[in-house]
Design an enzyme around this catalytic site. Structure first.
Site, PDB file in Angstrom:
ATOM      1  CB  VAL A  14      -1.005   0.075   1.344  1.00 59.38           C
ATOM      2  CG1 VAL A  14      -1.960   1.204   1.341  1.00 59.38           C
ATOM      3  CG2 VAL A  14      -1.719  -1.148   1.367  1.00 59.38           C
ATOM      4  N   GLY A 125     -10.990  -0.908   0.657  1.00 58.37           N
ATOM      5  CA  GLY A 125     -10.181  -0.368  -0.291  1.00 58.37           C
ATOM      6  C   GLY A 125     -10.723   1.102  -1.048  1.00 58.37           C
ATOM      7  CB  ILE A 127     -15.732   0.823  -1.851  1.00 59.79           C
ATOM      8  CG1 ILE A 127     -15.699  -0.140  -2.842  1.00 59.79           C
ATOM      9  CG2 ILE A 127     -17.186   1.471  -1.827  1.00 59.79           C
ATOM     10  CD1 ILE A 127     -16.637  -1.478  -2.324  1.00 59.79           C
ATOM     11  CD  GLU A 181      -4.534  -7.949   6.211  1.00 62.28           C
ATOM     12  OE1 GLU A 181      -4.027  -7.375   6.965  1.00 62.28           O
ATOM     13  OE2 GLU A 181      -4.958  -7.421   5.176  1.00 62.28           O
ATOM     14  CG  ASP A 192      -9.044  -7.932   6.384  1.00 67.48           C
ATOM     15  OD1 ASP A 192      -8.050  -7.002   6.952  1.00 67.48           O
ATOM     16  OD2 ASP A 192      -9.795  -7.603   5.489  1.00 67.48           O
ATOM     17  CE  LYS A 196     -10.546  -4.780   5.314  1.00 68.92           C
ATOM     18  NZ  LYS A 196     -10.121  -5.740   4.253  1.00 68.92           N
ATOM     19  N   GLY A 294      -5.158  -4.324  -2.970  1.00 66.99           N
ATOM     20  CA  GLY A 294      -4.276  -4.048  -4.043  1.00 66.99           C
ATOM     21  C   GLY A 294      -3.621  -2.723  -3.608  1.00 66.99           C
TER      22      GLY A 294
HETATM   23  N1  HSE Z   1      -6.175  -8.644   3.217  1.00 69.68           N
HETATM   24  C1  HSE Z   1      -7.090  -7.317   2.852  1.00 69.68           C
HETATM   25  C2  HSE Z   1      -8.145  -8.053   1.937  1.00 69.68           C
HETATM   26  C3  HSE Z   1      -6.384  -6.413   2.330  1.00 69.68           C
HETATM   27  O1  HSE Z   1      -8.007  -9.087   1.117  1.00 69.68           O
HETATM   28  O2  HSE Z   1      -9.390  -7.472   1.708  1.00 69.68           O
HETATM   29  C4  HSE Z   1      -7.588  -4.992   2.147  1.00 69.68           C
HETATM   30  O3  HSE Z   1      -7.804  -4.551   3.593  1.00 69.68           O
END
Ligand code: HSE
Length: 417
Positions: A14, A125, A127, A181, A192, A196, A294
């Protein structure tokens, strides 16, 4: 308008993505003054004098007014972000794990210090969902926020089902493309997506969900039985993250696999794409789709935060006053449960059974389960290497006991009850 002087922490996927998008941005969004990295021996694409290995060279540098935190270690990220805020610097971060652990505290600190604390890149990401929740839905009650919040698992599920790759091959590709990750267990076990969900539900509903108590099942125990079931009934398997209100004071949240049919917007949300579904009292249901992982898509979200900083943008958390909700134990969820053929514990958790399928290796139950029982069953299934998936998404279930909060209110307003 003031262009930020940036101190960047981390130069991985990133960080490098941000570097590229900053160089190709239409306007001057800011200058990276220093980049702090951990590993002294790693070969890097920029001259050595752009880097430092000492975080104080950024945190104590008066010329740097903005810290962009893009490192992996969430505890170190927390120390960096806290110090940066305490030192009166604006902060942009993408660290969802750190936010899920410390969001209200760091938000309070940023308010006390009167600095901006932005993190669009932490959820879904490219959005622009956090900004949308803050600015577009700021005064509208939302019923829920849910969808595909993890690119890696969606990439694996798409590659294995549509292109016939093995789980291991698909995960390897997701790692090579920089979606996963550094410890991919965070992706495939649902952590993950859950982190979020904490961030998005804070902005959408105003409540901080307790992720330790939230039912969570990833995709690691998915078997050919589910692929066969999905094929027979025209479903695709996705990993669904969800937080939704079911009365003015109660909610449910989870991260669970789901069977979606061809009418679902998630059915054609493939590869590393994420999809967010939300429903407002006035707007009704809406769907947003975009690349969720990405370097460049995530870098673009950081760029957008940096751009907003130039005019002093801050989140206002207008929904926060609606916090202190409780879980909704009796909410009914439509589920598929698979156990080994010798186990018979699953039956007892169901409120209603629609179907039972048995073969030599498996017992499969389809039916309705209360949220309270789901929370009890998930750890047992994990131990027994069983599997559970929702059948369809909560916003499509028609179950009388689960009357929608908006509908109930509407009926009351119209004095029909
Ligand atoms: N590892 C996370 C995913 C990266 O695959 O969504 C983006 O937060």
């Amino acid at each position: 308008m003031k262009t930020p002087n940036i101190g960047l922490f981390g130069f991985g996927c990133v960080g490098q993505g941000l570097y590229d998008v900053l160089n190709h941005s239409l306007n001057d969004i800011g200058q990276i003054k220093k980049i702090c990295v951990k590993n002294k021996d790693k070969k890097r694409p920029l001259p050595l004098d752009r880097f430092t290995f000492d975080k104080d060279e950024i945190l104590n540098e008066p010329e740097i007014d903005t810290v962009v935190e893009l490192i992996d270690d969430f505890e170190e990220a927390y120390r960096i972000v806290r110090t940066a805020l305490e030192n009166g610097k604006n902060v942009v971060t993408a660290n969802k794990k750190m936010l899920a652990h410390h969001l209200p505290e760091l938000q309070d600190l940023s308010v006390r210090k009167n600095v901006s604390f932005l993190y669009e890149a932490s959820a879904c990401g490219s959005i622009p969902i956090i900004r949308l929740l803050e600015e577009y839905y700021d005064n509208e009650p939302l019923q829920y926020i849910g969808g595909i919040f993890n690119g890696t698992t969606n990439y694996i599920l798409t590659k294995t089902s549509l292109q016939g790759l093995s789980y291991e091959q698909a995960l390897k590709e997701a790692q090579e493309k920089g979606f996963a990750e550094s410890n991919p267990e965070n992706d495939v076990e649902g952590w993950d997506a859950l982190f979020k969900t904490v961030i998005l539900s804070y902005h959408a509903l105003g409540t901080v969900i307790d992720f330790r108590a939230t039912p969570r099942l990833g995709i690691t125990t998915l078997s050919p039985k589910e692929t066969e079931f999905a094929k027979q009934r025209g479903y695709r398997i996705r990993l669904l993250a969800y937080a939704g209100a079911h009365s003015e004071k109660s909610y449910i949240s989870f991260v669970l696999p789901v069977f979606v049919d061809a009418h679902s917007p998630l059915f054609d949300t493939n590869f590393e794409f994420n999809g967010v579904v939300t429903e407002g009292r006035f707007t009704s249901r809406q769907f947003l789709k975009g690349k969720g992982a990405g370097g460049h898509p995530t870098g673009s979200a950081v760029l957008s935060d940096l751009s907003a900083l130039r005019y002093g943008y801050k989140y206002e958390f207008k929904k926060k006053k609606f916090s202190n909700w409780e879980e909704s134990p009796n909410y009914l969820l439509h589920v598929y449960i698979r156990t080994g053929s010798g186990s018979d514990f699953a039956d007892a958790y169901l409120t209603e059974k629609d179907e039972f399928i048995q073969d030599r290796q498996n017992k499969i139950y389809l039916g309705w389960i209360t949220y309270e029982n789901l929370k009890k069953l998930v750890p047992v299934l994990k131990k027994e290497k069983g599997f559970l998936a929702l059948i369809g998404e909560p916003w499509n279930w028609e179950k009388k006991d689960n009357e929608k909060w908006f509908n109930l209110k509407r009926i009351k307003e119209l004095q029909l009850i």
